[in-house]
Design a protein around this motif. Structure first.
Motif, short mmCIF file in Angstrom:
data_model
loop_
_atom_site.label_atom_id
_atom_site.label_comp_id
_atom_site.label_asym_id
_atom_site.label_seq_id
_atom_site.Cartn_x
_atom_site.Cartn_y
_atom_site.Cartn_z
N TYR A 38 9.65 -15.41 -7.09
CA TYR A 38 9.20 -14.06 -7.43
C TYR A 38 7.76 -14.00 -7.92
O TYR A 38 7.24 -12.91 -8.16
N SER A 39 7.14 -15.15 -8.02
CA SER A 39 5.69 -15.12 -8.25
C SER A 39 4.96 -14.65 -7.00
O SER A 39 3.79 -14.27 -7.07
N ASP B 276 7.54 -8.10 -14.17
CA ASP B 276 8.56 -9.05 -14.63
C ASP B 276 9.86 -8.75 -13.91
O ASP B 276 10.23 -7.57 -13.73
N SER C 258 0.97 -6.69 -11.97
CA SER C 258 1.89 -7.77 -12.34
C SER C 258 3.18 -7.17 -12.88
O SER C 258 3.18 -6.12 -13.53
#
Length: 218
Positions: free
Chosen positions: A148-149, A164, A162
């Motif tokens: 998932y980066s 989470d 960005s």
């Protein structure tokens, strides 16, 4: 009659010792009396006389005897008060309520490629974050891995944001099972954004192209 010198000496010594004891006792008594001068015994009588002075009634302080029941009640009251204070001090803060974002978009927003489906079913605010509810499933014949980066999120102005992720699987088995999780973005990053796009591919092959565009954030 001749006096024995030993008896006479003994008598003299006894006389001197007796006299020294009397002098020492008197001296100690005088020192003790001087030290206790001005100290009086407190008035602790259970009943005192009531007198009148200058036309007013004066009652001397009396010894007060507390009842056992009163003492127990006071102790229980103090203990209960301390317990309530301690409970209030350690009570966890109430979580901020989640708010559903109202918009005209039709959810779910779905993307599918090679048997893998990714779906955004809704968006909501939670504290200082905007949370997107995401589900995934694999109807193919092989497991698919994700990192998932490599999740790419942009707004309508092309800015890269960005995020989470929470609860989304790193490996999606080919059993058509539905997995759910969330993607969260800070509201500070979305200050000027109205919509976002999400792109996701598998890792390391990068054969899948999963894209969901025009997802509203306000």
């Amino acid at each position: 009659m001749r006096i024995n010198s030993t008896v006479a000496l003994t008598f003299i010594l006894l006389t001197l010792m007796f006299g020294a004891g009397i002098v020492t006792g008197a001296w100690g008594f005088a020192i003790g009396r001087e030290a206790l001068k001005g100290i009086t015994q407190p008035d602790a009588r259970p009943t005192n006389k009531v007198g009148k002075k200058n036309g007013s009634t004066r009652t001397s302080d009396a010894l007060v005897v507390l009842q056992e029941d009163d003492i127990i009640k006071k102790v229980k009251t103090r203990l209960n008060g301390n317990a309530k204070s301690a409970t209030a001090s350690i009570a966890p803060p109430k979580p901020e309520p989640e708010k559903q974002v109202t918009n005209s978009a039709k959810f779910p927003i779905v993307s599918q490629d090679k048997g893998v489906t990714v779906e955004v079913s809704g968006v909501r605010r939670r504290g200082d974050s905007v949370v997107f509810d995401v589900s995934m499933k694999n109807e193919g014949s092989q497991s698919v891995k994700f990192l998932y980066s490599f999740l790419n999120i942009t707004d309508e102005q092309g800015r890269v944001l960005s995020a989470d992720t929470d609860g989304l699987p790193t490996e999606l088995p080919p059993n058509n099972q539905k997995f759910t999780g969330t993607v969260s973005l800070s509201t500070a990053l979305l200050d000027k954004a109205q919509k976002i796009s999400i792109q996701l591919t598998d890792y390391p092959d990068q054969k899948l192209q999963l894209r969901m565009a025009d997802i509203p954030v306000k």
